[in-house]
Design a protein around this motif. Structure first.
Motif, PDB file in Angstrom:
ATOM      1  N   ILE A  70       0.829  -1.185  -0.052  1.00 29.94           N
ATOM      2  CA  ILE A  70      -0.133  -0.014   0.109  1.00 29.94           C
ATOM      3  C   ILE A  70       0.766   1.202   0.139  1.00 29.94           C
ATOM      4  O   ILE A  70       0.398   2.370  -0.564  1.00 29.94           O
ATOM      5  N   TYR A  71       2.012   1.272   0.442  1.00 28.27           N
ATOM      6  CA  TYR A  71       2.936   2.341   0.715  1.00 28.27           C
ATOM      7  C   TYR A  71       3.607   2.392  -0.692  1.00 28.27           C
ATOM      8  O   TYR A  71       3.947   3.735  -1.174  1.00 28.27           O
ATOM      9  N   ARG A  72       3.926   1.484  -1.461  1.00 28.16           N
ATOM     10  CA  ARG A  72       4.323   1.695  -2.901  1.00 28.16           C
ATOM     11  C   ARG A  72       3.430   2.177  -3.683  1.00 28.16           C
ATOM     12  O   ARG A  72       3.596   2.941  -4.191  1.00 28.16           O
ATOM     13  N   ILE A  73       2.072   1.809  -3.404  1.00 24.95           N
ATOM     14  CA  ILE A  73       0.984   2.502  -4.401  1.00 24.95           C
ATOM     15  C   ILE A  73       0.798   3.834  -4.172  1.00 24.95           C
ATOM     16  O   ILE A  73       0.675   4.831  -4.989  1.00 24.95           O
ATOM     17  N   THR A  74       0.945   4.346  -2.477  1.00 26.10           N
ATOM     18  CA  THR A  74       0.577   5.729  -2.369  1.00 26.10           C
ATOM     19  C   THR A  74       1.956   6.538  -3.069  1.00 26.10           C
ATOM     20  O   THR A  74       1.657   7.739  -3.374  1.00 26.10           O
ATOM     21  N   MET A  75       2.957   6.006  -2.689  1.00 21.22           N
ATOM     22  CA  MET A  75       4.124   6.748  -3.158  1.00 21.22           C
ATOM     23  C   MET A  75       4.116   6.938  -4.950  1.00 21.22           C
ATOM     24  O   MET A  75       4.331   8.078  -5.345  1.00 21.22           O
ATOM     25  N   LEU A  76       3.813   6.013  -5.663  1.00 20.83           N
ATOM     26  CA  LEU A  76       3.493   6.075  -7.081  1.00 20.83           C
ATOM     27  C   LEU A  76       2.330   6.944  -7.384  1.00 20.83           C
ATOM     28  O   LEU A  76       2.737   7.808  -8.463  1.00 20.83           O
ATOM     29  N   GLU A  77       1.293   7.051  -6.396  1.00 19.47           N
ATOM     30  CA  GLU A  77       0.202   8.163  -6.776  1.00 19.47           C
ATOM     31  C   GLU A  77       0.638   9.545  -6.616  1.00 19.47           C
ATOM     32  O   GLU A  77       0.443  10.359  -7.465  1.00 19.47           O
ATOM     33  N   SER A  78       1.495   9.384  -5.560  1.00 21.32           N
ATOM     34  CA  SER A  78       1.996  10.965  -5.309  1.00 21.32           C
ATOM     35  C   SER A  78       2.807  11.435  -6.502  1.00 21.32           C
ATOM     36  O   SER A  78       2.924  12.656  -6.917  1.00 21.32           O
ATOM     37  N   MET A  79       3.598  10.480  -7.105  1.00 18.80           N
ATOM     38  CA  MET A  79       4.306  11.125  -8.273  1.00 18.80           C
ATOM     39  C   MET A  79       3.532  11.330  -9.351  1.00 18.80           C
ATOM     40  O   MET A  79       3.959  12.278 -10.301  1.00 18.80           O
TER      41      MET A  79
END
Length: 408
Positions: free
Chosen positions: A223-232
């Motif tokens: 989930i953290y990998r997903i949220t980091m990608l969404e931020s980018m």
């Protein structure tokens, strides 16, 4: 021996029925780490089963159940099921009110509610909840949860365009997580990406992404990998770099498909329903067992009472028999004691005036001198005991004696 065993069985049954349960010992920090690790590895079903076991354990204290409900809330929150998260948070609050840790539980639940309201963008409820926070009670809050709360405060300053204050909050939160639990650092670095995107600082935004993505991969938290990608994605869109935004969006879609939060949350609800049904069946079975145990104990007590009654009756009969035997022995001893005088005593018909005694009287006197009881005399003469007593009274009056021994 039989009655002693019966008493032991009754006592044991009652003891098992009435012995109170003692609270189990739970290491709450270890429980949180275990549930967090299971959730990070997408094993939310195992988390739920373990927590439900604590909640439904008769030996669990209110404080135990508070911790279990709190962890259930965090499990559902990670899957974006905020309805279930708030429901379990309310259950945690109710259990906390029953414990000796009311201030601690109220403070921690308040902070968790703030975090959920922030995620749901419930600005009114969020601001009202923040007003209720007592800074003097924040030491009850776990460091990692406190870091998330600080992040929320930074986000509020960010919305006010107080970017310097916001950055200060984010940095403070990062320091806390670096010391306590680095695996959650992506949450703060995501906030810093937004901050540096606003400031048009591409270098710092990229550095924040690299660090956040590094920790997400290091600890394997999807989930953290997903949220980091969404931020980018937002970062690229803000900088009109739609090509990179599109490429990252494809990665996010694939990550989201694999993560499948909604589907796993539904599975958790299904598991919880199954556990609830199993618990109801178990409680019904336990109630039947308790009822049967009550019946069993009552039967044992009745059997004990009946056995004691029979024992008392047998003892009474035995006592009467012994008394009768003693009475007979006494007469026989008296007979033996007077047998030495038999030669000196003339026959009855020659030593007394027989004209006043009837033949029946003489026969009774003869039988008395042989040591026979009234019952035995009555049997020999085919008369009743009362008739024997009547004749003896007449004999006593005629011979002017007062007892059997004088007559003999």
């Amino acid at each position: 021996m039989f009655f002693r065993s019966l008493l032991l069985i009754c006592a044991t049954s009652l003891l098992n029925l009435l012995t109170p349960a003692f609270g189990q010992t739970i290491d709450y920090d270890k429980l949180q780490e275990e549930i967090s690790l299971l959730n990070d590895n997408n094993q939310n079903e195992k988390s739920l089963i373990k927590l439900e076991a604590i909640i439904n354990d008769a030996e669990s204290t209110a404080y135990d159940k508070y911790h279990a409900y709190l962890q259930k809330s965090l499990t559902y929150k990670q899957l974006y099921n905020y309805t279930a998260a708030l429901t379990n948070l309310q259950n945690a609050y109710l259990e906390g009110q029953k414990s000796k840790h009311r201030i601690e539980t109220e403070t921690r639940i308040l902070i968790e509610r703030i975090l959920i309201h922030y995620d749901l963008k419930n600005d009114k409820e969020l601001l009202e909840a923040i007003k209720q926070v007592d800074p003097a009670q924040l030491h009850y809050v776990k460091k990692e949860t406190l870091a998330f709360y600080i992040c929320v405060l930074g986000q509020l300053e960010f919305k006010k365009d107080n970017l310097v204050a916001a950055e200060k909050y984010f940095d403070d939160g990062i320091k806390l997580l670096e010391q306590q639990n680095p695996k959650h650092l992506p949450v703060l670095y995501k906030a810093k990406i937004q901050l540096y995107t606003r400031l048009k600082n591409k270098q710092k935004a990229q550095e924040a992404f690299d660090k956040g993505f590094y920790y997400a991969n290091k600890y394997g938290i999807d989930i953290y990998r997903i949220t980091m990608l969404e931020s980018m994605i937002l970062y690229y869109v803000e900088n009109d770099d739609y090509k990179h935004a599109y490429e990252v969006q494809k990665k996010v879609s694939e990550e989201r498909r694999q993560y499948d939060a909604a589907n796993r949350s539904g599975k958790l609800n299904q598991i919880e329903q199954e556990l609830l049904q199993h618990r109801n069946l178990e409680e019904s079975s336990n109630q039947k067992k308790i009822t049967l145990l009550y019946v069993y104990v009552i039967i044992l007590l009745l059997a004990l009472i009946f056995a004691l009654y029979k024992l008392n009756k047998a003892n009474k009969q035995r006592r009467l028999s012994i008394e009768k035997e003693l009475e007979l022995l006494r007469f026989r001893l008296l007979k033996d004691a007077n047998s030495t005088d038999t030669q000196e005593n003339p026959p009855l018909s020659k030593s007394i005036e027989t004209s006043k005694l009837k033949p029946r009287h003489l026969k009774i006197i003869e039988l008395v001198r042989e040591g026979k009881t009234n019952k035995e005399i009555a049997s020999d003469l085919f008369i009743s005991d009362n008739t024997v007593k009547y004749h003896l009274k007449t004999i006593y009056d005629i011979l002017e004696v007062n007892s059997r021994s004088e007559l003999m």
